[in-house]
Design a protein around this motif. Sequence first.
Motif, PDB file in Angstrom:
ATOM      1  N   VAL A 137      -2.890   5.378  -9.584  1.00  0.00           N
ATOM      2  CA  VAL A 137      -2.544   6.608 -10.294  1.00  0.00           C
ATOM      3  C   VAL A 137      -3.775   7.139 -11.023  1.00  0.00           C
ATOM      4  O   VAL A 137      -4.468   6.403 -11.727  1.00  0.00           O
ATOM      5  CB  VAL A 137      -1.412   6.342 -11.301  1.00  0.00           C
ATOM      6  N   GLY A 138      -4.058   8.412 -10.852  1.00  0.00           N
ATOM      7  CA  GLY A 138      -5.172   9.039 -11.542  1.00  0.00           C
ATOM      8  C   GLY A 138      -6.510   8.913 -10.855  1.00  0.00           C
ATOM      9  O   GLY A 138      -7.490   9.519 -11.303  1.00  0.00           O
ATOM     10  N   HIS A 139      -6.574   8.157  -9.757  1.00  0.00           N
ATOM     11  CA  HIS A 139      -7.851   8.027  -9.061  1.00  0.00           C
ATOM     12  C   HIS A 139      -8.155   9.313  -8.302  1.00  0.00           C
ATOM     13  O   HIS A 139      -7.283   9.887  -7.652  1.00  0.00           O
ATOM     14  CB  HIS A 139      -7.804   6.854  -8.080  1.00  0.00           C
ATOM     15  N   HIS A 140      -9.393   9.775  -8.343  1.00  0.00           N
ATOM     16  CA  HIS A 140      -9.756  10.996  -7.637  1.00  0.00           C
ATOM     17  C   HIS A 140     -11.204  10.970  -7.149  1.00  0.00           C
ATOM     18  O   HIS A 140     -11.738  11.998  -6.749  1.00  0.00           O
ATOM     19  CB  HIS A 140      -9.556  12.219  -8.552  1.00  0.00           C
ATOM     20  N   ARG A 141     -11.833   9.802  -7.168  1.00  0.00           N
ATOM     21  CA  ARG A 141     -13.263   9.746  -6.870  1.00  0.00           C
ATOM     22  C   ARG A 141     -13.591   9.644  -5.391  1.00  0.00           C
ATOM     23  O   ARG A 141     -14.719   9.893  -5.000  1.00  0.00           O
ATOM     24  CB  ARG A 141     -13.891   8.571  -7.617  1.00  0.00           C
ATOM     25  N   SER A 142     -12.648   9.250  -4.578  1.00  0.00           N
ATOM     26  CA  SER A 142     -12.935   9.142  -3.153  1.00  0.00           C
ATOM     27  C   SER A 142     -12.902  10.529  -2.510  1.00  0.00           C
ATOM     28  O   SER A 142     -12.056  11.360  -2.840  1.00  0.00           O
ATOM     29  CB  SER A 142     -11.890   8.253  -2.466  1.00  0.00           C
ATOM     30  N   PRO A 143     -13.811  10.793  -1.560  1.00  0.00           N
ATOM     31  CA  PRO A 143     -13.787  12.071  -0.839  1.00  0.00           C
ATOM     32  C   PRO A 143     -12.737  12.107   0.269  1.00  0.00           C
ATOM     33  O   PRO A 143     -12.688  13.066   1.045  1.00  0.00           O
ATOM     34  CB  PRO A 143     -15.200  12.163  -0.260  1.00  0.00           C
ATOM     35  N   ALA A 144     -11.903  11.085   0.341  1.00  0.00           N
ATOM     36  CA  ALA A 144     -10.882  11.026   1.389  1.00  0.00           C
ATOM     37  C   ALA A 144      -9.949  12.230   1.322  1.00  0.00           C
ATOM     38  O   ALA A 144      -9.740  12.826   0.259  1.00  0.00           O
ATOM     39  CB  ALA A 144     -10.077   9.737   1.266  1.00  0.00           C
ATOM     40  N   HIS A 145      -9.368  12.557   2.452  1.00  0.00           N
ATOM     41  CA  HIS A 145      -8.397  13.646   2.526  1.00  0.00           C
ATOM     42  C   HIS A 145      -7.156  13.288   1.702  1.00  0.00           C
ATOM     43  O   HIS A 145      -6.798  12.113   1.598  1.00  0.00           O
ATOM     44  CB  HIS A 145      -8.007  13.894   3.991  1.00  0.00           C
ATOM     45  N   PRO A 146      -6.486  14.282   1.113  1.00  0.00           N
ATOM     46  CA  PRO A 146      -5.276  13.996   0.341  1.00  0.00           C
ATOM     47  C   PRO A 146      -4.218  13.221   1.122  1.00  0.00           C
ATOM     48  O   PRO A 146      -3.434  12.461   0.518  1.00  0.00           O
ATOM     49  CB  PRO A 146      -4.767  15.390  -0.037  1.00  0.00           C
ATOM     50  N   ALA A 147      -4.188  13.363   2.444  1.00  0.00           N
ATOM     51  CA  ALA A 147      -3.212  12.605   3.232  1.00  0.00           C
ATOM     52  C   ALA A 147      -3.476  11.108   3.149  1.00  0.00           C
ATOM     53  O   ALA A 147      -2.539  10.296   3.169  1.00  0.00           O
ATOM     54  CB  ALA A 147      -3.236  13.067   4.689  1.00  0.00           C
ATOM     55  N   PHE A 148      -4.753  10.727   3.071  1.00  0.00           N
ATOM     56  CA  PHE A 148      -5.081   9.314   2.895  1.00  0.00           C
ATOM     57  C   PHE A 148      -4.602   8.830   1.534  1.00  0.00           C
ATOM     58  O   PHE A 148      -4.032   7.746   1.408  1.00  0.00           O
ATOM     59  CB  PHE A 148      -6.594   9.112   3.038  1.00  0.00           C
ATOM     60  N   TYR A 149      -4.816   9.645   0.495  1.00  0.00           N
ATOM     61  CA  TYR A 149      -4.296   9.313  -0.826  1.00  0.00           C
ATOM     62  C   TYR A 149      -2.782   9.136  -0.772  1.00  0.00           C
ATOM     63  O   TYR A 149      -2.222   8.200  -1.361  1.00  0.00           O
ATOM     64  CB  TYR A 149      -4.636  10.433  -1.822  1.00  0.00           C
ATOM     65  N   ALA A 150      -2.105  10.028  -0.078  1.00  0.00           N
ATOM     66  CA  ALA A 150      -0.644   9.959   0.008  1.00  0.00           C
ATOM     67  C   ALA A 150      -0.196   8.669   0.678  1.00  0.00           C
ATOM     68  O   ALA A 150       0.740   8.003   0.215  1.00  0.00           O
ATOM     69  CB  ALA A 150      -0.117  11.170   0.780  1.00  0.00           C
ATOM     70  N   ALA A 151      -0.866   8.302   1.778  1.00  0.00           N
ATOM     71  CA  ALA A 151      -0.513   7.076   2.485  1.00  0.00           C
ATOM     72  C   ALA A 151      -0.710   5.850   1.601  1.00  0.00           C
ATOM     73  O   ALA A 151       0.124   4.935   1.574  1.00  0.00           O
ATOM     74  CB  ALA A 151      -1.347   6.952   3.758  1.00  0.00           C
ATOM     75  N   LYS A 152      -1.807   5.840   0.850  1.00  0.00           N
ATOM     76  CA  LYS A 152      -2.109   4.685   0.016  1.00  0.00           C
ATOM     77  C   LYS A 152      -1.206   4.610  -1.216  1.00  0.00           C
ATOM     78  O   LYS A 152      -0.860   3.520  -1.679  1.00  0.00           O
ATOM     79  CB  LYS A 152      -3.587   4.708  -0.385  1.00  0.00           C
ATOM     80  N   HIS A 153      -0.816   5.748  -1.764  1.00  0.00           N
ATOM     81  CA  HIS A 153       0.150   5.730  -2.864  1.00  0.00           C
ATOM     82  C   HIS A 153       1.498   5.191  -2.376  1.00  0.00           C
ATOM     83  O   HIS A 153       2.169   4.442  -3.097  1.00  0.00           O
ATOM     84  CB  HIS A 153       0.311   7.134  -3.452  1.00  0.00           C
ATOM     85  N   ALA A 154       1.894   5.552  -1.173  1.00  0.00           N
ATOM     86  CA  ALA A 154       3.141   5.034  -0.614  1.00  0.00           C
ATOM     87  C   ALA A 154       3.067   3.527  -0.416  1.00  0.00           C
ATOM     88  O   ALA A 154       4.002   2.786  -0.759  1.00  0.00           O
ATOM     89  CB  ALA A 154       3.431   5.730   0.721  1.00  0.00           C
ATOM     90  N   GLN A 155       1.955   3.067   0.110  1.00  0.00           N
ATOM     91  CA  GLN A 155       1.777   1.629   0.324  1.00  0.00           C
ATOM     92  C   GLN A 155       1.772   0.878  -1.001  1.00  0.00           C
ATOM     93  O   GLN A 155       2.365  -0.205  -1.123  1.00  0.00           O
ATOM     94  CB  GLN A 155       0.483   1.369   1.088  1.00  0.00           C
ATOM     95  N   ALA A 156       1.115   1.450  -2.006  1.00  0.00           N
ATOM     96  CA  ALA A 156       1.057   0.801  -3.315  1.00  0.00           C
ATOM     97  C   ALA A 156       2.442   0.710  -3.947  1.00  0.00           C
ATOM     98  O   ALA A 156       2.808  -0.312  -4.544  1.00  0.00           O
ATOM     99  CB  ALA A 156       0.116   1.565  -4.237  1.00  0.00           C
ATOM    100  N   GLY A 157       3.226   1.779  -3.838  1.00  0.00           N
ATOM    101  CA  GLY A 157       4.570   1.759  -4.397  1.00  0.00           C
ATOM    102  C   GLY A 157       5.453   0.728  -3.727  1.00  0.00           C
ATOM    103  O   GLY A 157       6.232   0.029  -4.392  1.00  0.00           O
ATOM    104  N   TYR A 158       5.332   0.623  -2.427  1.00  0.00           N
ATOM    105  CA  TYR A 158       6.104  -0.368  -1.683  1.00  0.00           C
ATOM    106  C   TYR A 158       5.704  -1.781  -2.097  1.00  0.00           C
ATOM    107  O   TYR A 158       6.558  -2.645  -2.336  1.00  0.00           O
ATOM    108  CB  TYR A 158       5.882  -0.170  -0.187  1.00  0.00           C
ATOM    109  N   ALA A 159       4.409  -2.024  -2.188  1.00  0.00           N
ATOM    110  CA  ALA A 159       3.927  -3.358  -2.557  1.00  0.00           C
ATOM    111  C   ALA A 159       4.379  -3.751  -3.957  1.00  0.00           C
ATOM    112  O   ALA A 159       4.707  -4.914  -4.216  1.00  0.00           O
ATOM    113  CB  ALA A 159       2.407  -3.408  -2.460  1.00  0.00           C
ATOM    114  N   GLU A 160       4.396  -2.793  -4.871  1.00  0.00           N
ATOM    115  CA  GLU A 160       4.776  -3.071  -6.256  1.00  0.00           C
ATOM    116  C   GLU A 160       6.220  -3.566  -6.342  1.00  0.00           C
ATOM    117  O   GLU A 160       6.501  -4.590  -6.974  1.00  0.00           O
ATOM    118  CB  GLU A 160       4.613  -1.802  -7.097  1.00  0.00           C
ATOM    119  N   ILE A 161       7.136  -2.862  -5.709  1.00  0.00           N
ATOM    120  CA  ILE A 161       8.533  -3.277  -5.791  1.00  0.00           C
ATOM    121  C   ILE A 161       8.776  -4.526  -4.961  1.00  0.00           C
ATOM    122  O   ILE A 161       9.596  -5.384  -5.307  1.00  0.00           O
ATOM    123  CB  ILE A 161       9.479  -2.123  -5.366  1.00  0.00           C
ATOM    124  N   LEU A 162       8.018  -4.675  -3.854  1.00  0.00           N
ATOM    125  CA  LEU A 162       8.166  -5.869  -3.022  1.00  0.00           C
ATOM    126  C   LEU A 162       7.753  -7.116  -3.793  1.00  0.00           C
ATOM    127  O   LEU A 162       8.409  -8.165  -3.706  1.00  0.00           O
ATOM    128  CB  LEU A 162       7.308  -5.718  -1.761  1.00  0.00           C
TER     129      LEU A 162
END
Length: 226
Positions: A137-162
Amino acid sequence: MTLTGAHVLVTGAGRDTGRKLALAFAARGAQVLATARTQSAAEETVALIEAAGGNATPAVLDLADPASIERLAVDRLDVLVNSGARYLAGAPSPADIVDTIAGGATGTILLTERLLPLLRASNRPEIVNLISAAGEVGHHRSPAHPAFYAAKHAQAGYAEILSERLRPDGIRVISLFPPDFVQDGPRETGADLTAQSVVDCVLFAVGQPRDCFIRSFCFEQPVPRP
């Protein structure tokens, strides 16, 4: 640390960090299932492992394709390493965006869910998620496309509850949030984070006794050079 007898599945093992992870686990005695999008890439990794005296099997796995996930043959598993994900930058096509989110988010979740019964049967189960600082949350330093951010936020949320839900079953869920890093370089103060340092963090976490649940590794960002 020895992993003799452990069965380890590594996604994205056909190149770069995934290949380094597969080689590292095999070097410590694990039987590695090295998966990649193409048979040739998986076989190249297995050849490197066998040349070093390790044991591995190649397999085709396209995380963006649910049918490929279903076809994957796995009968025993102790450690699942979710390292396969497409990095996306620049001005991608709609198909590139779909592929990035399907593989990094949906595919990773589908694969993990499919393999959970095997992990529950293990006496040393681990799920390792190589996410990205782009998933913080709040990270913005990577030049990656927002879709990559979206994929990684989804993965992080899944891992957290798992992690929360599987801990009572003794399944450790370990997530790493490295900033953009390089495959090779000097491992010294002021240098960019290297893939080998990320691999060493994975091995450290997996090597801890079973009373130690490390949920995540968060890394300091590189210091801008003058």
